[in-house]
Design a protein around this motif. Structure first.
Motif, mmCIF file in Angstrom:
data_model
loop_
_atom_site.group_PDB
_atom_site.id
_atom_site.type_symbol
_atom_site.label_atom_id
_atom_site.label_comp_id
_atom_site.label_asym_id
_atom_site.label_seq_id
_atom_site.Cartn_x
_atom_site.Cartn_y
_atom_site.Cartn_z
ATOM 1 N N VAL A 241 -9.978 22.311 44.710
ATOM 2 C CA VAL A 241 -11.498 22.477 45.533
ATOM 3 C C VAL A 241 -11.688 21.052 45.929
ATOM 4 O O VAL A 241 -10.831 20.053 45.535
ATOM 5 N N SER A 242 -12.455 20.988 46.876
ATOM 6 C CA SER A 242 -13.033 19.829 47.357
ATOM 7 C C SER A 242 -14.459 19.931 47.374
ATOM 8 O O SER A 242 -15.339 20.673 47.722
ATOM 9 N N ILE A 243 -15.101 18.947 46.498
ATOM 10 C CA ILE A 243 -16.518 18.743 45.993
ATOM 11 C C ILE A 243 -17.006 17.502 46.267
ATOM 12 O O ILE A 243 -16.389 16.421 45.939
ATOM 13 N N ASP A 244 -17.786 17.312 47.359
ATOM 14 C CA ASP A 244 -18.658 15.934 47.510
ATOM 15 C C ASP A 244 -17.683 14.826 47.859
ATOM 16 O O ASP A 244 -17.376 13.728 47.123
ATOM 17 N N SER A 245 -16.545 15.242 48.634
ATOM 18 C CA SER A 245 -15.316 14.384 49.080
ATOM 19 C C SER A 245 -14.465 14.074 48.107
ATOM 20 O O SER A 245 -13.401 13.266 48.207
ATOM 21 N N HIS A 246 -14.344 14.861 46.875
ATOM 22 C CA HIS A 246 -13.141 14.764 45.945
ATOM 23 C C HIS A 246 -12.519 15.980 45.863
ATOM 24 O O HIS A 246 -12.989 17.333 45.967
ATOM 25 N N GLN A 247 -11.206 15.609 45.991
ATOM 26 C CA GLN A 247 -10.448 16.988 45.873
ATOM 27 C C GLN A 247 -9.391 16.833 44.644
ATOM 28 O O GLN A 247 -9.008 15.734 43.973
ATOM 29 N N GLY A 248 -9.004 18.149 44.283
ATOM 30 C CA GLY A 248 -8.173 18.135 43.040
ATOM 31 C C GLY A 248 -8.302 19.815 42.418
ATOM 32 O O GLY A 248 -8.991 20.386 42.959
ATOM 33 N N GLN A 249 -7.799 19.797 41.369
ATOM 34 C CA GLN A 249 -7.567 21.173 40.529
ATOM 35 C C GLN A 249 -8.645 21.113 39.565
ATOM 36 O O GLN A 249 -8.669 20.325 38.838
ATOM 37 N N VAL A 250 -9.521 22.255 39.342
ATOM 38 C CA VAL A 250 -10.445 22.332 38.355
ATOM 39 C C VAL A 250 -9.985 22.300 37.072
ATOM 40 O O VAL A 250 -8.781 23.125 36.702
ATOM 41 N N VAL A 251 -10.372 21.663 36.117
ATOM 42 C CA VAL A 251 -9.931 21.395 34.743
ATOM 43 C C VAL A 251 -10.816 22.373 33.789
ATOM 44 O O VAL A 251 -10.284 23.354 33.120
ATOM 45 N N ARG A 252 -12.020 22.100 33.875
ATOM 46 C CA ARG A 252 -12.891 22.866 33.156
ATOM 47 C C ARG A 252 -14.522 22.549 33.555
ATOM 48 O O ARG A 252 -14.807 21.546 34.521
ATOM 49 N N LEU A 253 -15.272 23.171 33.294
ATOM 50 C CA LEU A 253 -16.788 23.040 33.503
ATOM 51 C C LEU A 253 -17.537 22.983 32.227
ATOM 52 O O LEU A 253 -17.378 24.070 31.165
ATOM 53 N N THR A 254 -18.174 21.918 32.068
ATOM 54 C CA THR A 254 -18.697 21.569 30.651
ATOM 55 C C THR A 254 -20.413 21.743 30.955
ATOM 56 O O THR A 254 -20.670 21.903 32.023
ATOM 57 N N PRO A 255 -21.082 21.828 29.844
ATOM 58 C CA PRO A 255 -22.666 21.844 30.156
ATOM 59 C C PRO A 255 -23.347 20.692 30.861
ATOM 60 O O PRO A 255 -24.310 20.525 31.360
#
Length: 445
Positions: A241-255
Motif C-alpha cells: 500500500v501507499s499511505i500518506d506518501s509512505h509505501q510498504g507492506q502491511v504488518v498489522r493494524l493496532t488500536p
C-alpha cells in the motif's frame, strides 16, 4: 437621570446590609404587616410557643425567649453557628413577630465540642453496624454481576461469529462486561437506598470523562479510526500500500496505529487517524498490476518496426500476461531521439514486479541489438558555410530492415483502451450497494 439618582442609594443599602450582617432570615420580617391589635397576651403566647419548639430540639434546649410588643429577644449559649441560624429562623417565622434581637452566643468550649463530636461518631457507628447486613448484601449483588459479566465477556467464539473481525468481538465483550458492572452498581445502591448518589457519581464521571477526553483526544481519535478501519478493511496483512506518501507492506493494524514494513526493511508506524483521512493506494487488492518503462529510438529508425519488435519480444517473455496485451506507444519526440513507452501487465501474486520489469528491459535491449537498432547518443550538427546555398544537408543512411513481416497491424491501432474500465465495471457488479455514484444524477459543472 432618575435612575442615575437612585443608583447610589441602592449601593448604600447593599453596603449597609453587608456591614450589619443582616441575613435573609432577618429580612423576612420586613415583609410582615404590623397588627394594630397586638396585646401582651400575644407576647406570652409567642414566648410559650417558641419555648416548646426549642425544647424539642437537643441543640436548642435551654434558650431563653422574651417578647415585648412583637419584638423577640433570644438569649442563651449554643454549640454551633448552624444552631444559632436555626433558632433565629424559627423566631422570625412566628406570627406577629416584628423583629428578633440576637443575644445568642456560640460556645467555643473544646470539651463540649468533643463530647458532641463523639456522640455523633457513636451514632454513626451504631448506624453502620446495624446496616452491615444490607451492606454485605449490596456488595454480594455487585460481585455476582461483576463475575457474571466477566464470564459472559469471555465468550470470544460467540462474539466472533456475530461480528466481522476479532477486534470488534473483543470490544463487544468489554461493553457487555461494563454493562453488567453498571447494573450491579445500580442494584447495590438501590439496596443501600442511595440511588440519589448514582446521579452524583454519573455527573462527576461525565465531567471527569470530558476532561480526560480533551487530554487524550488524539488517543480517542486513533481508537475510533482503528474501529472504522477494521470495519471497512481497506487493506489486509502483506498488502502493498501507499499511505500518506509512505509505501510498504502491511504488518498489522493496532488500536493506535497501522504498521508498515518498507521495501528497505524499516517499520513505519502511522497513526490510524492519519490513515483514515489519507488517500490509500492498495497495489495488492487486485492481482493484475501494470508496469512501464521507456526506451529511446533514433530519429532515423522505423518506429513501426521498433514497436512491433518490442511487442513480439515481450509476447514471448514468461511472466507477462497475454491479456491485457502489452502496449507500445510513441511517448515523446526529443532533439536526437524518440521516446517509446512500454506498458505490460503481470499477475503480482505469481511473479515479482521488479524482476519481470528488469527482464523485460533486458529482452528489449537484446532484441534491438540483434536488429541493429542502436540506442541514440546526443548528436550535434556543425554547419560551416560561406553563403546560404553552400550547405547541403547530409543524408543519414538508414539501417537496412529486411524483416518487415514482423510488424503487426495492431501498431497502428489508436482505439481507446478499455482495460481499466472493464475491470472497474466487473468490481462494481460485486459491490454495487457500496457505490454512491449515479450516472443519471446531475453532474457538477
Amino acid at each position: 437621570m432618575f435612575i442615575l439618582t437612585l443608583s447610589p442609594y441602592s449601593h448604600a443599602d447593599a453596603i449597609n446590609d453587608l456591614l450589619t450582617e443582616n441575613t435573609a432570615a432577618d429580612k423576612s420580617s420586613d415583609n410582615k404587616i404590623i397588627s394594630l391589635n397586638h396585646t401582651e397576651k400575644s407576647d406570652r403566647l409567642i414566648e410559650k410557643r417558641l419555648h416548646k419548639i426549642y425544647s424539642e430540639m437537643d441543640d436548642l434546649k435551654g434558650l431563653r425567649v422574651y417578647v415585648s410588643n412583637g419584638i423577640a429577644t433570644l438569649e442563651g449559649e449554643l454549640d454551633s453557628s448552624a444552631s444559632e441560624k436555626k433558632a433565629l429562623q424559627f423566631a422570625n417565622q412566628m406570627e406577629e413577630v416584628i423583629e428578633v434581637k440576637n443575644n445568642l452566643q456560640v460556645s467555643h468550649n473544646a470539651t463540649k465540642r468533643l463530647q458532641k463530636t463523639f456522640t455523633k461518631l457513636t451514632a454513626l457507628a451504631e448506624q453502620a453496624i446495624s446496616s452491615l447486613p444490607i451492606i454485605f448484601l449490596a456488595f454480594f449483588v455487585f460481585w455476582i454481576f461483576w463475575v457474571t459479566g466477566r464470564w459472559v465477556s469471555n465468550k470470544n467464539s460467540l462474539y466472533r461469529r456475530i461480528t466481522i473481525n476479532p477486534f470488534i468481538a473483543d470490544l463487544l465483550g468489554k461493553i457487555i462486561h461494563l454493562t453488567f458492572i453498571i447494573i450491579g452498581i445500580v442494584l447495590a445502591l438501590s439496596l443501600l437506598d442511595a440511588t440519589a448518589l448514582l446521579g452524583t457519581i454519573l455527573g462527576a464521571a461525565g465531567i471527569f470523562g470530558l476532561a480526560i477526553g480533551f487530554a487524550v483526544r488524539d488517543t480517542v481519535e486513533n481508537f475510533i479510526a482503528s474501529l472504522l478501519l477494521s470495519i471497512r478493511n481497506p487493506f489486509e496483512v502483506n498488502d502493498v500500500v501507499s499511505i500518506d506518501s509512505h509505501q510498504g507492506q502491511v504488518v498489522r493494524l493496532t488500536p493506535r496505529a497501522t504498521i508498515l514494513l518498507s521495501f528497505d526493511g524499516n517499520h513505519i508506524r502511522i497513526p490510524n487517524a492519519t490513515v483514515y483521512k489519507a488517500i490509500i493506494t492498495n497495489f495488492s487488492r487486485k492481482p493484475e498490476r501494470r508496469f512501464e518503462f521507456d526506451i529511446s529510438v533514433g530519429v532515423d529508425q522505423d518506429l513501426s518496426y521498433a514497436q512491433g519488435l518490442v511487442l513480439k519480444t515481450l509476447d514471448e517473455m514468461p511472466g507477462i500476461l497475454q491479456e491485457p496485451k502489452c502496449q507500445v506507444i510513441v511517448h515523446e519526440l526529443g532533439n536526437s531521439s524518440v521516446i517509446v513507452r512500454i506498458y505490460c501487465w503481470i499477475n503480482q501474486q505469481e511473479v515479482s514486479l521488479g524482476k519481470v520489469r528488469s527482464e523485460a528491459i533486458k529482452a528489449v535491449k537484446q532484441a534491438f541489438d540483434e536488429a541493429h537498432i542502436a540506442l541514440p547518443n546526443p548528436v550535434y550538427d556543425i554547419h560551416i558555410s560561406r553563403d546560404k546555398a553552400g550547405y547541403s544537408a547530409s543524408h543519414h543512411q538508414k539501417i537496412n530492415i529486411n524483416n518487415k513481416t514482423a510488424i503487426d497491424h495492431e501498431i497502428q491501432d489508436v482505439a481507446a483502451d478499455h482495460t481499466l474500465t472493464q475491470q472497474i465495471d466487473q468490481e462494481n457488479v460485486a459491490f454495487s450497494d457500496e457505490n454512491l455514484l449515479d450516472s443519471h444524477s446531475e453532474k457538477e459543472l
